[in-house]
Design a protein around this motif. Structure first.
Motif, PDB file in Angstrom:
ATOM      1  N   MET A 246       4.650  -8.679 -14.681  1.00 36.29           N
ATOM      2  CA  MET A 246       5.133  -7.333 -14.499  1.00 36.29           C
ATOM      3  C   MET A 246       4.570  -6.412 -15.575  1.00 36.29           C
ATOM      4  N   GLU A 247       3.378  -6.641 -15.960  1.00 40.84           N
ATOM      5  CA  GLU A 247       2.743  -5.845 -17.003  1.00 40.84           C
ATOM      6  C   GLU A 247       2.474  -4.418 -16.556  1.00 40.84           C
ATOM      7  N   SER A 248       2.251  -4.194 -15.271  1.00 41.46           N
ATOM      8  CA  SER A 248       1.934  -2.860 -14.785  1.00 41.46           C
ATOM      9  C   SER A 248       3.181  -2.048 -14.426  1.00 41.46           C
ATOM     10  N   THR A 249       4.363  -2.611 -14.599  1.00 37.96           N
ATOM     11  CA  THR A 249       5.601  -1.918 -14.295  1.00 37.96           C
ATOM     12  C   THR A 249       6.023  -1.090 -15.492  1.00 37.96           C
ATOM     13  N   ILE A 250       6.391   0.145 -15.231  1.00 39.69           N
ATOM     14  CA  ILE A 250       6.845   1.035 -16.294  1.00 39.69           C
ATOM     15  C   ILE A 250       8.324   1.318 -16.072  1.00 39.69           C
ATOM     16  N   MET A 251       9.117   1.050 -17.069  1.00 39.52           N
ATOM     17  CA  MET A 251      10.538   1.310 -17.003  1.00 39.52           C
ATOM     18  C   MET A 251      10.806   2.665 -17.653  1.00 39.52           C
ATOM     19  N   LEU A 252      11.530   3.527 -16.956  1.00 38.57           N
ATOM     20  CA  LEU A 252      11.792   4.864 -17.460  1.00 38.57           C
ATOM     21  C   LEU A 252      13.168   5.000 -18.102  1.00 38.57           C
ATOM     22  N   HIS A 253      13.852   3.908 -18.287  1.00 34.97           N
ATOM     23  CA  HIS A 253      15.156   3.953 -18.930  1.00 34.97           C
ATOM     24  C   HIS A 253      14.983   4.298 -20.400  1.00 34.97           C
ATOM     25  N   ASN A 254      15.843   5.133 -20.892  1.00 37.17           N
ATOM     26  CA  ASN A 254      15.838   5.534 -22.300  1.00 37.17           C
ATOM     27  C   ASN A 254      14.505   6.138 -22.719  1.00 37.17           C
ATOM     28  N   LEU A 255      13.875   6.852 -21.830  1.00 41.01           N
ATOM     29  CA  LEU A 255      12.605   7.502 -22.122  1.00 41.01           C
ATOM     30  C   LEU A 255      12.863   9.004 -22.200  1.00 41.01           C
ATOM     31  N   SER A 256      12.551   9.573 -23.341  1.00 37.44           N
ATOM     32  CA  SER A 256      12.790  11.006 -23.512  1.00 37.44           C
ATOM     33  C   SER A 256      11.728  11.797 -22.750  1.00 37.44           C
ATOM     34  N   PRO A 257      12.014  13.049 -22.455  1.00 35.12           N
ATOM     35  CA  PRO A 257      11.012  13.879 -21.774  1.00 35.12           C
ATOM     36  C   PRO A 257       9.702  13.978 -22.562  1.00 35.12           C
ATOM     37  N   THR A 258       9.789  13.997 -23.864  1.00 36.66           N
ATOM     38  CA  THR A 258       8.593  14.054 -24.709  1.00 36.66           C
ATOM     39  C   THR A 258       7.788  12.767 -24.571  1.00 36.66           C
ATOM     40  N   ASP A 259       8.479  11.637 -24.569  1.00 42.81           N
ATOM     41  CA  ASP A 259       7.787  10.359 -24.402  1.00 42.81           C
ATOM     42  C   ASP A 259       7.149  10.255 -23.014  1.00 42.81           C
ATOM     43  N   LEU A 260       7.853  10.740 -21.999  1.00 42.72           N
ATOM     44  CA  LEU A 260       7.314  10.728 -20.644  1.00 42.72           C
ATOM     45  C   LEU A 260       6.068  11.613 -20.558  1.00 42.72           C
ATOM     46  N   GLU A 261       6.153  12.764 -21.176  1.00 40.96           N
ATOM     47  CA  GLU A 261       5.004  13.675 -21.195  1.00 40.96           C
ATOM     48  C   GLU A 261       3.805  13.022 -21.879  1.00 40.96           C
ATOM     49  N   GLU A 262       4.041  12.365 -22.980  1.00 38.96           N
ATOM     50  CA  GLU A 262       2.964  11.690 -23.709  1.00 38.96           C
ATOM     51  C   GLU A 262       2.374  10.549 -22.878  1.00 38.96           C
ATOM     52  N   LEU A 263       3.215   9.809 -22.187  1.00 46.32           N
ATOM     53  CA  LEU A 263       2.750   8.733 -21.318  1.00 46.32           C
ATOM     54  C   LEU A 263       1.866   9.272 -20.193  1.00 46.32           C
ATOM     55  N   ILE A 264       2.299  10.365 -19.584  1.00 46.29           N
ATOM     56  CA  ILE A 264       1.514  10.985 -18.515  1.00 46.29           C
ATOM     57  C   ILE A 264       0.182  11.483 -19.049  1.00 46.29           C
ATOM     58  N   ARG A 265       0.189  12.126 -20.212  1.00 44.88           N
ATOM     59  CA  ARG A 265      -1.060  12.598 -20.827  1.00 44.88           C
ATOM     60  C   ARG A 265      -2.020  11.440 -21.082  1.00 44.88           C
ATOM     61  N   LYS A 266      -1.494  10.333 -21.554  1.00 39.52           N
ATOM     62  CA  LYS A 266      -2.320   9.168 -21.858  1.00 39.52           C
ATOM     63  C   LYS A 266      -2.985   8.631 -20.597  1.00 39.52           C
ATOM     64  N   VAL A 267      -2.203   8.485 -19.520  1.00 40.13           N
ATOM     65  CA  VAL A 267      -2.726   7.950 -18.268  1.00 40.13           C
ATOM     66  C   VAL A 267      -3.770   8.898 -17.677  1.00 40.13           C
ATOM     67  N   ILE A 268      -3.485  10.195 -17.680  1.00 38.05           N
ATOM     68  CA  ILE A 268      -4.442  11.171 -17.149  1.00 38.05           C
ATOM     69  C   ILE A 268      -5.711  11.170 -17.980  1.00 38.05           C
ATOM     70  N   SER A 269      -5.580  11.083 -19.278  1.00 33.37           N
ATOM     71  CA  SER A 269      -6.749  11.049 -20.165  1.00 33.37           C
ATOM     72  C   SER A 269      -7.617   9.826 -19.890  1.00 33.37           C
ATOM     73  N   GLU A 270      -6.996   8.668 -19.703  1.00 27.70           N
ATOM     74  CA  GLU A 270      -7.752   7.447 -19.407  1.00 27.70           C
ATOM     75  C   GLU A 270      -8.486   7.569 -18.069  1.00 27.70           C
ATOM     76  N   GLU A 271      -7.828   8.104 -17.059  1.00 31.10           N
ATOM     77  CA  GLU A 271      -8.452   8.270 -15.747  1.00 31.10           C
ATOM     78  C   GLU A 271      -9.585   9.288 -15.800  1.00 31.10           C
ATOM     79  N   PHE A 272      -9.387  10.358 -16.548  1.00 31.84           N
ATOM     80  CA  PHE A 272     -10.438  11.356 -16.703  1.00 31.84           C
ATOM     81  C   PHE A 272     -11.657  10.743 -17.379  1.00 31.84           C
ATOM     82  N   GLU A 273     -11.435   9.940 -18.381  1.00 28.80           N
ATOM     83  CA  GLU A 273     -12.545   9.293 -19.094  1.00 28.80           C
ATOM     84  C   GLU A 273     -13.311   8.341 -18.171  1.00 28.80           C
ATOM     85  N   LYS A 274     -12.597   7.596 -17.331  1.00 24.47           N
ATOM     86  CA  LYS A 274     -13.252   6.716 -16.362  1.00 24.47           C
ATOM     87  C   LYS A 274     -14.107   7.526 -15.395  1.00 24.47           C
TER      88      LYS A 274
END
Length: 92
Positions: free
Chosen positions: A1-29
């Protein structure tokens, strides 16, 4: 279950940072893929042969017959990647 992301106890700032990271990785690819396949890229004769999986004689014959377009400067011969790909025709 390595690709599963749990959103429990995730602050909006942390969620925003996670989204930025994923978008940045996809953009780089995507950027790397564009660099690998640049349609305006000029290829040498040997690179064109490698791309089409043919030998130099076949490349020369196809150029002479007008099946593919070649460009030159001095004693150098180049081929545009996009034009080589466009010269391929569907068989069936």
């Amino acid at each position: 279950m390595e690709s599963t992301i749990m959103l429990h106890n995730l602050s909006p700032t942390d969620l925003e940072e996670l989204i930025r990271k994923v978008i940045s990785e996809e953009f780089e690819k995507s950027r790397k893929n564009l660099l690998l396949f640049n349609p305006d890229e000029l290829l040498t004769r040997s690179e064109a042969c490698s791309l089409l999986k043919i030998n130099m004689t076949t490349l020369w014959n196809w150029s002479k017959k007008g099946k593919i377009i070649s460009y030159g400067i001095g004693n150098r011969v180049y081929y545009k990647r996009a034009e080589l790909m466009e010269s391929l025709i569907r068989i069936n």
